[in-house]
Design a protein around this motif. Structure first.
Motif, mmCIF file in Angstrom:
data_model
loop_
_atom_site.group_PDB
_atom_site.id
_atom_site.type_symbol
_atom_site.label_atom_id
_atom_site.label_comp_id
_atom_site.label_asym_id
_atom_site.label_seq_id
_atom_site.Cartn_x
_atom_site.Cartn_y
_atom_site.Cartn_z
ATOM 1 N N GLN A 67 0.770 -1.153 0.053
ATOM 2 C CA GLN A 67 -0.084 0.050 0.014
ATOM 3 C C GLN A 67 0.811 1.380 0.134
ATOM 4 O O GLN A 67 0.559 2.400 -0.754
ATOM 5 C CB GLN A 67 -1.029 -0.124 1.290
ATOM 6 C CG GLN A 67 -2.049 1.035 1.148
ATOM 7 C CD GLN A 67 -2.681 0.937 -0.070
ATOM 8 O OE1 GLN A 67 -3.543 0.001 -0.074
ATOM 9 N NE2 GLN A 67 -3.076 2.188 -0.721
ATOM 10 N N GLU A 127 2.199 1.643 -3.421
ATOM 11 C CA GLU A 127 1.096 2.401 -4.446
ATOM 12 C C GLU A 127 0.926 3.755 -4.007
ATOM 13 O O GLU A 127 0.692 4.626 -4.850
ATOM 14 C CB GLU A 127 -0.128 1.603 -4.212
ATOM 15 C CG GLU A 127 -0.054 0.298 -4.850
ATOM 16 C CD GLU A 127 -1.415 -0.472 -5.286
ATOM 17 O OE1 GLU A 127 -1.982 -0.726 -4.028
ATOM 18 O OE2 GLU A 127 -1.591 -1.060 -6.229
ATOM 19 N N ASP A 128 1.028 3.955 -2.821
ATOM 20 C CA ASP A 128 0.301 5.557 -2.267
ATOM 21 C C ASP A 128 1.603 6.396 -2.543
ATOM 22 O O ASP A 128 1.276 7.625 -3.281
ATOM 23 C CB ASP A 128 0.376 5.435 -0.881
ATOM 24 C CG ASP A 128 -0.868 4.732 -0.199
ATOM 25 O OD1 ASP A 128 -1.830 4.382 -1.067
ATOM 26 O OD2 ASP A 128 -1.226 4.552 0.904
ATOM 27 N N GLN A 129 2.991 6.053 -2.673
ATOM 28 C CA GLN A 129 3.807 7.064 -2.933
ATOM 29 C C GLN A 129 4.041 7.066 -4.388
ATOM 30 O O GLN A 129 4.380 8.250 -4.866
ATOM 31 C CB GLN A 129 5.285 6.517 -2.286
ATOM 32 C CG GLN A 129 5.506 6.586 -0.762
ATOM 33 C CD GLN A 129 6.550 5.999 -0.430
ATOM 34 O OE1 GLN A 129 7.629 6.649 -0.485
ATOM 35 N NE2 GLN A 129 6.770 4.822 0.410
ATOM 36 N N LEU A 130 3.808 6.123 -5.271
ATOM 37 C CA LEU A 130 3.792 6.234 -6.932
ATOM 38 C C LEU A 130 2.490 7.420 -7.102
ATOM 39 O O LEU A 130 2.588 8.226 -7.753
ATOM 40 C CB LEU A 130 3.331 4.941 -7.313
ATOM 41 C CG LEU A 130 4.683 3.903 -7.233
ATOM 42 C CD1 LEU A 130 4.250 2.610 -7.764
ATOM 43 C CD2 LEU A 130 5.713 4.530 -8.131
ATOM 44 N N GLN A 131 1.299 7.062 -6.412
ATOM 45 C CA GLN A 131 0.314 7.902 -6.625
ATOM 46 C C GLN A 131 0.363 9.241 -6.191
ATOM 47 O O GLN A 131 0.137 10.311 -7.104
ATOM 48 C CB GLN A 131 -0.786 7.527 -5.721
ATOM 49 C CG GLN A 131 -2.270 8.197 -6.149
ATOM 50 C CD GLN A 131 -3.556 7.602 -5.462
ATOM 51 O OE1 GLN A 131 -3.384 7.178 -4.358
ATOM 52 N NE2 GLN A 131 -4.655 7.983 -6.257
ATOM 53 N N ASP A 132 1.249 9.442 -5.083
ATOM 54 C CA ASP A 132 1.762 10.913 -4.918
ATOM 55 C C ASP A 132 2.417 11.599 -5.908
ATOM 56 O O ASP A 132 2.726 12.871 -5.927
ATOM 57 C CB ASP A 132 2.403 11.089 -3.465
ATOM 58 C CG ASP A 132 1.727 10.661 -2.329
ATOM 59 O OD1 ASP A 132 0.462 10.769 -2.371
ATOM 60 O OD2 ASP A 132 2.155 10.439 -1.037
ATOM 61 N N GLY A 155 2.136 10.819 -9.153
ATOM 62 C CA GLY A 155 1.011 10.998 -10.173
ATOM 63 C C GLY A 155 1.500 9.942 -11.064
ATOM 64 O O GLY A 155 1.086 9.658 -12.304
ATOM 65 N N SER A 203 1.723 5.195 -11.303
ATOM 66 C CA SER A 203 1.091 3.971 -10.939
ATOM 67 C C SER A 203 2.202 2.884 -11.059
ATOM 68 O O SER A 203 2.835 2.847 -11.886
ATOM 69 C CB SER A 203 -0.235 3.672 -11.473
ATOM 70 O OG SER A 203 -0.174 3.319 -12.518
ATOM 71 N N ASP A 210 3.310 2.616 -14.781
ATOM 72 C CA ASP A 210 4.371 3.502 -15.448
ATOM 73 C C ASP A 210 5.772 2.812 -15.071
ATOM 74 O O ASP A 210 6.659 3.354 -15.482
ATOM 75 C CB ASP A 210 4.209 4.667 -14.455
ATOM 76 C CG ASP A 210 2.844 5.632 -14.955
ATOM 77 O OD1 ASP A 210 2.694 5.645 -16.277
ATOM 78 O OD2 ASP A 210 2.122 5.909 -13.938
#
Length: 157
Positions: A47, A50-55, A57, A59, A62
């Motif tokens: 998690q 995934e959260d740090q990737l989302q931060d 921009g 996923s 990418d």
């Protein structure tokens, strides 16, 4: 945390461990990202990744390339959960160690991933990245630092 333009440190938690975190690194390229080491195989670690990737921009889709520096489970553990089709590289002996030890231990396995392998000073090309592994002395057999080249720039990890 961006440690250099286009290079991000991802702190992936290692629950119940005095180290606290694995420092994974994400390097952005024009045609995708390079992820160096993944983190321990826990829900919390996945998690967090995934959260740090989302931060940023981003996923998992990418990520154009994953490179594992050595076979400590905090460095390769999340490979089981990366389901996007992405090339994964690690040392040849490291891959063999993981394949054999999966039968005897409760450590994370490679899941469905069939990594490609590299050898000392033998450059690999994937997407915009050229990665040259350089053998180092470490507590895990078949460990490497990496020379990463992309877009006319070099980074030694």
């Amino acid at each position: 945390m961006e440690v250099h333009p286009g290079v991000h440190q991802l702190r992936i938690p290692i629950p119940d461990n005095p180290l606290g975190f694995l420092n994974s690194y994400l390097i952005r390229g024009d045609k995708g990202c390079l992820l160096i080491d993944t983190g321990w195989n826990t829900d919390e670690a996945f998690q967090s990744l995934e959260d740090q990737l989302q931060d940023l921009g981003l996923s998992l889709s990418d990520i154009a390339l994953v490179v594992i520096t050595h076979v400590h489970p905090d460095h390769y553990g999340l490979l089981e959960r990366i389901t996007e089709p992405v090339p994964v590289y690690m040392g040849d002996a490291a891959r063999k160690i993981l394949e054999v030890s999966a039968f005897f231990t409760l450590l994370p396995t490679l899941g469905q991933i069939r990594p490609c392998t590299f050898s000392d000073r033998q450059a690999i090309q994937a997407g915009p990245f050229t990665v040259t592994p350089l053998a180092i002395d470490h507590s895990a057999h078949d460990s490497y630092c990496l020379m990463v080249e992309a877009e006319g720039k070099r980074l030694l990890y």
